[in-house]
Scaffold this motif. Structure first.
Motif, PDB file in Angstrom:
ATOM      1  N   ILE A 278       0.837  -1.208   0.000  1.00  0.00           N
ATOM      2  CA  ILE A 278       0.000   0.000   0.000  1.00  0.00           C
ATOM      3  C   ILE A 278       0.872   1.258   0.000  1.00  0.00           C
ATOM      4  CG2 ILE A 278      -1.646   1.358   1.397  1.00  0.00           C
ATOM      5  CD1 ILE A 278      -2.919  -1.321   2.216  1.00  0.00           C
ATOM      6  N   LEU A 279       1.984   1.195   0.718  1.00  0.00           N
ATOM      7  CA  LEU A 279       2.898   2.341   0.744  1.00  0.00           C
ATOM      8  C   LEU A 279       3.668   2.482  -0.563  1.00  0.00           C
ATOM      9  CD1 LEU A 279       4.447   1.860   4.330  1.00  0.00           C
ATOM     10  CD2 LEU A 279       2.805   3.623   3.644  1.00  0.00           C
ATOM     11  N   GLY A 280       3.706   1.408  -1.334  1.00  0.00           N
ATOM     12  CA  GLY A 280       4.513   1.421  -2.555  1.00  0.00           C
ATOM     13  C   GLY A 280       5.993   1.271  -2.262  1.00  0.00           C
ATOM     14  N   LEU A 281       6.318   0.632  -1.137  1.00  0.00           N
ATOM     15  CA  LEU A 281       7.718   0.420  -0.772  1.00  0.00           C
ATOM     16  C   LEU A 281       8.117  -1.032  -1.021  1.00  0.00           C
ATOM     17  CD1 LEU A 281       7.934   2.421   2.589  1.00  0.00           C
ATOM     18  CD2 LEU A 281       8.647   3.160   0.302  1.00  0.00           C
ATOM     19  N   THR A 282       9.408  -1.245  -1.175  1.00  0.00           N
ATOM     20  CA  THR A 282       9.926  -2.592  -1.431  1.00  0.00           C
ATOM     21  C   THR A 282      10.607  -3.130  -0.189  1.00  0.00           C
ATOM     22  OG1 THR A 282      10.359  -1.867  -3.678  1.00  0.00           O
ATOM     23  CG2 THR A 282      11.366  -3.960  -3.000  1.00  0.00           C
ATOM     24  N   ILE A 283      10.139  -4.265   0.271  1.00  0.00           N
ATOM     25  CA  ILE A 283      10.785  -4.899   1.426  1.00  0.00           C
ATOM     26  C   ILE A 283      12.150  -5.439   0.981  1.00  0.00           C
ATOM     27  CG2 ILE A 283      10.631  -6.910   2.965  1.00  0.00           C
ATOM     28  CD1 ILE A 283       7.628  -6.222   3.236  1.00  0.00           C
ATOM     29  N   PRO A 284      13.197  -5.131   1.749  1.00  0.00           N
ATOM     30  CA  PRO A 284      14.565  -5.446   1.299  1.00  0.00           C
ATOM     31  C   PRO A 284      14.904  -6.927   1.453  1.00  0.00           C
ATOM     32  CG  PRO A 284      14.644  -4.483   3.481  1.00  0.00           C
ATOM     33  CD  PRO A 284      13.203  -4.461   3.073  1.00  0.00           C
ATOM     34  N   ASP A 285      14.165  -7.771   0.770  1.00  0.00           N
ATOM     35  CA  ASP A 285      14.403  -9.214   0.860  1.00  0.00           C
ATOM     36  C   ASP A 285      14.105  -9.845  -0.498  1.00  0.00           C
ATOM     37  OD1 ASP A 285      14.474 -11.905   1.296  1.00  0.00           O
ATOM     38  OD2 ASP A 285      12.990 -11.922   2.919  1.00  0.00           O
TER      39      ASP A 285
END
Ligand SMILES: [Fe+2]
Ligand SMILES: [Fe+2]
Lengths: 95, 318
Positions: free
Chosen positions: B240-247
């Motif tokens: 929803i935030l449009g962020l990428t989880i660093p995994d």
């Protein structure tokens, strides 16, 4: 090293007028006035209460759980203290 | 009265199995008492030390709305620490001893608070992820077997959801802002993601106390179960935030009905636990300083109280 630890107080909150004070938790304070001030800050930050009681924990006298049997069990076989013990006809209303 | 330890222990376990709470005056195995003192105090210390990384940003909040929200959140954490210390004290340890254990490094606190808060976005990431992880653990603990601990958790859980929402809203605002603001949010997520997963503690295979803790209903879910629950909840929130989880290994596993995720750097975890994190010295130093410099205030308040009492007694006697 601090000379003396501030005593522990138990905090009771009346949540709205008409309800009884209920135990909320405890805190440390040097005296009763500070205990009330701390109780306000620790336990009623969101309008949880309209009245506060504080009492130093050492003044509370409590039952011993090891004696729960003799203290509380005598009430267990006294069904006649409850309304359902009395057998009345179904058609009877308002009782 | 002759007390048979085996009988006491089996009665104790039967109460727990029946879903009854254990209360301060009830008999309990010494190990149950000690485990609780350790766990509850560690939890309390985490609330108290946890104020430091966020307090770092109160004076630099970007506007008044954010400032009052963060201030209220940090004040709540102080309250959480106090609820928990009170719960620990019902097990027969004094408040001074609890602080002594923290200040001498004998007692631990959550390693997440040994990471620095480098930008305003970190405060958003902490509310969203760190409080989010804490909520998952604390919701479970509302059903823990020790009554005072469970009741403290109920009160804490009621307050936590605002913490997470204010953090997530900060992230949302940054993500809807300029590219530089969104990059700040991404950077905060990059740094706080893995430490947040570590908050649930070592993997089940490396967590030797889990079995006993489950038997005594100190925990109702294992570290790995809670961690999985957190990942499953957080991934759609990041979307929803449009962020990428660093995994790079993160992906939905249809068969398991859960997200698979990559390996956690446990060396880093143990390094931070052992005191070698970036902020361990600073955090503990701040706590010790506050305690030492507050000593004269504590003593003066007590002396004043005793003087008032003495005056009252003298008045009664005359
Ligand atoms: Fe908290
Ligand atoms: Fe929180």
């Amino acid at each position: 090293m601090t000379k003396k630890e501030w005593p522990i107080w138990e905090v009771f909150i009346r949540s709205k007028n008409g309800l009884e004070h209920r135990h909320a938790g405890s805190l440390h304070a040097a005296d009763a006035e500070m205990a009330l001030e701390n109780a306000r800050d620790v336990y009623t930050r969101r309008q949880e209460g309209v009245s506060l009681w504080v009492v130093e924990s050492k003044h509370i006298v409590a039952t011993n759980p090891a004696e729960n049997g003799e203290i509380f069990e005598p009430a267990a076989d006294k069904a006649y203290r409850h309304p359902t013990f009395y057998v009345l006809p179904e058609e009877l209303k308002h009782m | 009265m002759e007390l048979d330890i085996n009988k006491l222990e089996s009665d104790f376990q039967a109460r727990i199995d029946a879903g009854e709470n254990i209360e301060p005056k009830n008999w309990m195995p010494e190990k149950y008492r000690k485990t609780h003192i350790r766990q509850i105090s560690q939890h309390g210390h985490s609330e108290i030390v946890g104020m430091l990384p966020e307090g770092n940003w109160i004076t630099r909040a970007p506007n008044l709305r954010r400032k009052v929200g963060l201030l209220a959140k940090v004040q709540d954490e102080a309250g959480h620490g106090l609820y928990l210390y009170s719960a620990a004290e019902t097990l027969g340890i004094s408040r001074d001893e609890l602080f002594h254990q923290l200040h001498t490094g004998k007692a631990k606190y959550s390693s997440i608070f040994n990471y620095p808060t480098l930008s305003w976005a970190d405060i958003g990431a902490i509310g969203w992820l760190v409080d989010g992880a804490a909520i998952i653990n604390q919701v479970m603990l509302t059903r823990t077997s020790y009554g005072p601990y469970a009741r403290a958790m109920v009160r804490i859980c009621k307050e936590e959801s605002f913490h997470q929402r204010q953090g997530y809203e900060m992230m949302l605002t940054l993500c809807n802002g300029t590219p530089a603001q969104k990059a700040m949010a991404q950077d905060a997520l990059n740094r706080f993601w893995w430490p947040s997963l570590m908050m649930f503690g070592p993997r089940d295979e490396e967590s030797p106390h889990t079995e006993q803790a489950m038997q005594w209903k100190i925990k109702l879910k294992t570290n790995d179960e809670l961690r999985q629950q957190f990942v499953d909840i957080a991934v759609p929130q990041a979307e929803i935030l449009g962020l990428t989880i660093p995994d790079p290994d993160l992906k939905w596993n249809e068969e398991r009905g859960h997200y698979d995720f990559g390996p956690i750097d446990w060396d880093e975890f143990w390094q931070v636990v052992k005191g070698n994190g970036r902020c361990n010295k600073e955090r503990l130093g701040a706590r010790v300083k506050a305690w030492d410099e507050g000593e004269w205030v504590r003593d003066a308040a007590m002396a004043y109280s005793e003087k008032k009492d003495a005056k009252k007694e003298a008045k009664k006697a005359s």
